[in-house]
Design a protein around this motif. Structure first.
Motif, PDB file in Angstrom:
ATOM      1  N   HIS A 147      -5.826 -12.377   9.018  1.00  0.00           N
ATOM      2  CA  HIS A 147      -5.581 -13.703   8.441  1.00  0.00           C
ATOM      3  C   HIS A 147      -4.085 -13.921   8.236  1.00  0.00           C
ATOM      4  O   HIS A 147      -3.330 -12.968   8.010  1.00  0.00           O
ATOM      5  CB  HIS A 147      -6.332 -13.864   7.118  1.00  0.00           C
ATOM      6  CG  HIS A 147      -7.752 -14.325   7.297  1.00  0.00           C
ATOM      7  ND1 HIS A 147      -8.718 -14.112   6.355  1.00  0.00           N
ATOM      8  CD2 HIS A 147      -8.351 -15.006   8.316  1.00  0.00           C
ATOM      9  CE1 HIS A 147      -9.866 -14.637   6.774  1.00  0.00           C
ATOM     10  NE2 HIS A 147      -9.668 -15.169   7.971  1.00  0.00           N
ATOM     11  N   ASP A 185      -9.117  -8.561   1.675  1.00  0.00           N
ATOM     12  CA  ASP A 185      -9.799  -9.730   1.116  1.00  0.00           C
ATOM     13  C   ASP A 185     -11.311  -9.523   1.050  1.00  0.00           C
ATOM     14  O   ASP A 185     -12.064 -10.492   0.937  1.00  0.00           O
ATOM     15  CB  ASP A 185      -9.520 -10.981   1.964  1.00  0.00           C
ATOM     16  CG  ASP A 185      -8.128 -11.527   1.741  1.00  0.00           C
ATOM     17  OD1 ASP A 185      -7.385 -10.958   0.922  1.00  0.00           O
ATOM     18  OD2 ASP A 185      -7.773 -12.528   2.401  1.00  0.00           O
ATOM     19  N   HIS A 232      -6.528  -7.060   7.732  1.00  0.00           N
ATOM     20  CA  HIS A 232      -7.173  -7.983   8.668  1.00  0.00           C
ATOM     21  C   HIS A 232      -6.111  -8.962   9.145  1.00  0.00           C
ATOM     22  O   HIS A 232      -4.963  -8.902   8.696  1.00  0.00           O
ATOM     23  CB  HIS A 232      -8.373  -8.680   8.031  1.00  0.00           C
ATOM     24  CG  HIS A 232      -8.063  -9.540   6.846  1.00  0.00           C
ATOM     25  ND1 HIS A 232      -7.592  -9.031   5.663  1.00  0.00           N
ATOM     26  CD2 HIS A 232      -8.151 -10.886   6.661  1.00  0.00           C
ATOM     27  CE1 HIS A 232      -7.417 -10.014   4.793  1.00  0.00           C
ATOM     28  NE2 HIS A 232      -7.740 -11.152   5.373  1.00  0.00           N
ATOM     29  N   HIS A 257      -1.801 -12.190   5.709  1.00  0.00           N
ATOM     30  CA  HIS A 257      -1.747 -10.726   5.764  1.00  0.00           C
ATOM     31  C   HIS A 257      -0.908 -10.248   6.945  1.00  0.00           C
ATOM     32  O   HIS A 257      -0.705  -9.044   7.101  1.00  0.00           O
ATOM     33  CB  HIS A 257      -3.158 -10.130   5.831  1.00  0.00           C
ATOM     34  CG  HIS A 257      -3.955 -10.455   4.604  1.00  0.00           C
ATOM     35  ND1 HIS A 257      -4.224  -9.541   3.615  1.00  0.00           N
ATOM     36  CD2 HIS A 257      -4.495 -11.634   4.189  1.00  0.00           C
ATOM     37  CE1 HIS A 257      -4.906 -10.136   2.640  1.00  0.00           C
ATOM     38  NE2 HIS A 257      -5.085 -11.404   2.968  1.00  0.00           N
ATOM     39  N   HIS A 276     -15.648 -10.196   5.618  1.00  0.00           N
ATOM     40  CA  HIS A 276     -14.623 -11.235   5.437  1.00  0.00           C
ATOM     41  C   HIS A 276     -14.078 -11.653   6.807  1.00  0.00           C
ATOM     42  O   HIS A 276     -13.960 -12.830   7.112  1.00  0.00           O
ATOM     43  CB  HIS A 276     -13.522 -10.705   4.528  1.00  0.00           C
ATOM     44  CG  HIS A 276     -12.373 -11.639   4.361  1.00  0.00           C
ATOM     45  ND1 HIS A 276     -12.482 -12.865   3.751  1.00  0.00           N
ATOM     46  CD2 HIS A 276     -11.080 -11.548   4.757  1.00  0.00           C
ATOM     47  CE1 HIS A 276     -11.314 -13.479   3.775  1.00  0.00           C
ATOM     48  NE2 HIS A 276     -10.448 -12.699   4.383  1.00  0.00           N
TER      49      HIS A 276
END
Ligand SMILES: [Zn+2]
Length: 313
Positions: free
Chosen positions: A150, A249, A148, A153, A228
């Motif tokens: 974020h 996550d 993802h 990451h 998430h």
């Protein structure tokens, strides 16, 4: 969406603190009916295997109750900003290029003030580019595949200019929409490089409803772990020792998967975009763990076990 809405303020932090106390005493109960409704579509039967390596990373010890709702044993667990390298016969790629050099100025400064102290990793944290240099025997990556978007990451991409990125289309749309990035998203890492969008347009796999067979041979299958973030994915990898599922996550620690426990409400309330969907995904992971070793990206102990991971199939 305005900055005011996207940044947690005092009221939200108080609400989260209240939720933390409530969650500690009375964690969200398992949805037994939903659990029973989940079907297992099985796994592919590939004739090729891949190699999954967790790059070296410095762990941080945290109280378990700050990570796994209502859980006090063991008293502490370790987390880390791990990056994984997957070697497939046709390509080598990074999963979750997690950390960049000078992260304080390049990434953490873009986060809401209330979150910075909570998410700031230890000073020993190894940037992805450095961790790669410590493993000279690994082939150079051909692309990156974040679970993802974020910051923790993708921000390692800032030190890997030009490296192409494959990103789930809904995730790319989510991180790109609006004047500022959603909480925890850092757009700079995705600029000035090829971005290949993909959809999960393949059939159900294991306990997950949608998939994408990355190389068309069943050895790497991307599955839907939405909740998430809207486009969170997991990466199912067929290794010599069995199946591994890198879970991003969707959970922060394997105890969440084992016990079906939400993240603790602070900071969990700020990082899970859709709490109900995240909880449902946790139920799917709970059942999938019998067939694949589930590795949450930040679970340091789980990543360490990867080198001798075993799975039932
Ligand atoms: Zn995240």
């Amino acid at each position: 969406m305005s900055n005011a809405v996207r940044s947690p303020g005092l009221i939200q932090c108080c609400a989260a603190a209240t939720g933390l106390v409530r969650g500690m005493v009375r964690p969200r109960p398992v949805d037994e009916r939903f659990l029973r409704s989940i079907t297992d579509a099985g796994l592919p039967d590939p004739n090729r295997t891949v190699r999954v390596t967790a790059l070296d990373q410095a762990p941080r010890s945290v109280p378990t109750a700050m990570v796994v709702e209502g859980t006090f044993q063991p008293r502490r667990i370790t987390n880390a900003l791990t990056t994984f390298v997957i070697e497939h016969p046709e390509a080598t790629f990074l999963v979750d290029p997690s950390y960049c050099t000078d992260a304080e100025a390049r990434a953490i400064a873009q986060l809401p003030t209330a979150l910075r102290g909570v998410v700031r990793p230890p000073v020993e944290t190894v940037p992805t580019v450095t961790a790669l240099s410590l493993r000279p025997n690994l082939p150079a990556p051909d692309f990156a595949l974040p679970t993802h978007a974020h910051w923790d990451h993708v921000c390692g991409l800032l030190d890997l200019p030009g490296l192409p990125v494959q990103l789930h289309r809904p995730e790319h749309e989510w991180i790109s929409a609006g004047p500022t990035a959603p909480v925890g998203g850092v757009r700079d890492a995705l600029l000035d490089r090829p971005i290949v969008e993909f959809d999960l347009d393949g059939p159900p796999v294991l306990t997950f409803t949608r998939s994408r067979d990355l190389f068309g041979d069943g050895s790497i299958v991307l599955v839907d772990l939405a909740g998430h973030t809207p486009g969170s994915i997991g990466i199912l990898a067929h290794t010599e020792r069995g199946w591994v599922l890198l879970a991003g996550d969707a959970a922060w620690h394997e105890l969440q998967v084992e016990k079906i426990r939400q993240k603790s409400s602070f900071p969990g309330n700020f990082v899970d975009e859709n709490h109900d969907e995240t909880f449902k995904t946790l139920h799917r992971l709970h059942l999938a763990r019998h067939f694949a070793a589930v590795i949450p990206t930040h679970d340091h102990e789980a990543a360490l076990r990867l080198s001798h991971a075993t799975a039932a199939r």
